[in-house]
Motif scaffolding. Sequence first.
Motif, PDB file in Angstrom:
ATOM      1  N   PHE A 102      32.487 -18.436   1.383  1.00 52.40           N
ATOM      2  CA  PHE A 102      33.954 -19.391   1.888  1.00 52.40           C
ATOM      3  C   PHE A 102      34.655 -19.918   0.471  1.00 52.40           C
ATOM      4  N   LEU A 103      33.975 -20.227  -0.708  1.00 51.98           N
ATOM      5  CA  LEU A 103      34.158 -20.905  -2.066  1.00 51.98           C
ATOM      6  C   LEU A 103      34.809 -19.778  -2.707  1.00 51.98           C
ATOM      7  N   TYR A 104      34.079 -19.084  -2.771  1.00 52.73           N
ATOM      8  CA  TYR A 104      33.956 -17.422  -3.842  1.00 52.73           C
ATOM      9  C   TYR A 104      35.659 -16.182  -3.445  1.00 52.73           C
ATOM     10  N   TYR A 105      35.766 -16.804  -2.150  1.00 49.79           N
ATOM     11  CA  TYR A 105      36.899 -15.688  -1.371  1.00 49.79           C
ATOM     12  C   TYR A 105      37.949 -16.773  -1.541  1.00 49.79           C
ATOM     13  N   THR A 106      37.795 -17.689  -1.397  1.00 52.27           N
ATOM     14  CA  THR A 106      39.374 -19.120  -1.349  1.00 52.27           C
ATOM     15  C   THR A 106      39.950 -18.817  -3.140  1.00 52.27           C
ATOM     16  N   SER A 107      38.393 -18.811  -4.184  1.00 55.90           N
ATOM     17  CA  SER A 107      39.106 -18.469  -5.340  1.00 55.90           C
ATOM     18  C   SER A 107      39.646 -17.659  -5.548  1.00 55.90           C
ATOM     19  N   GLY A 108      39.040 -16.844  -5.026  1.00 54.43           N
ATOM     20  CA  GLY A 108      39.340 -14.921  -4.960  1.00 54.43           C
ATOM     21  C   GLY A 108      41.081 -14.574  -4.732  1.00 54.43           C
TER      22      GLY A 108
END
Length: 313
Positions: free
Chosen positions: A100-106
């Motif tokens: 979730f954090l990875y794709y939110t920042s992406g």
Amino acid sequence: MDVELNVTLVTFGGFAELHKYRYLYFVVIFTLYILILCCNSTIVCLIWTHKNLHEPMYIFIAALLINSVLYSMTIYPKLLSDVLSEKQIISYPLCLFQGFLYYTSGGSEFLLLAAMAYDRYVSICKPLQYPVIMNRITIYVCLILAWLIPAFETSVLGVLYSNVKLCSFTLTGIFCNNSIYKLQCVPSVAISIYGVVMFINIAILPMLFILFTYIRILRISYHCCRETRRKALKTCLPHLLVLVNFSCFIFFDVIIVRLDSDLSKTLRLTLTFQSILFHPLLNPIIYGLKMNEISKHLKILLYNRYCSFSDLM
């Protein structure tokens, strides 16, 4: 599957010969992590402390670099812990949270780049209206939406993944990303369709908007004087470099991850390291070298630090 206190554990299987190169991995990853934090934080601090950099373009750059730090903090601490551990594992809920954090920042990266493209378009093509259009409210709305929209869309995907049945418990990567899709017993049609929709919303559409905006800038600049063309190229080039760099990273994550059976573990690990390194480390380097005002303050800072060090010696 390892089950402890009714918690599903997922194993990272993407490391190559970790038992041999454990400490080399740790030193390299830790060094890169510190470089990423220092480079991004330095540019953000320069923008924060110098009032002449309190303009929309530099505020968006600072937001982009903060986003790079958040992206790195999502991956590197867990990566460092795994390198020193006998087992590279994570609970499935925490894996979904990391994803979730990875794709939110992406997703935020693309939307911030789109906001920067719009800022450049208004600045170059509508200079008289620039102070009115790019006011504080516009900036705040762009920043909030750039983080909220990907967070909302990614959270929906996380809920969908939390309800699937798993038959595999080993990821082919070294952190939780798109490869979670391979853990399902039966590929979910809902996840596949929603994943495509989300990819279009937070990646394809912003990219098309960015390209359309820069094409408009170049077309309008072409009919202006030489100084205007030079200014347009000088301010747009860093953003285009960052866009190309990040688009290559997204291409790897979305396309190559699905072709895991065709890649050796060593090649996959090499490509993964390149994606998690170049994206957060190149951004401050590009903006630090290519943006004149930031570069000027950076040189002054380095010179002052050099003089202080020389006096101590």
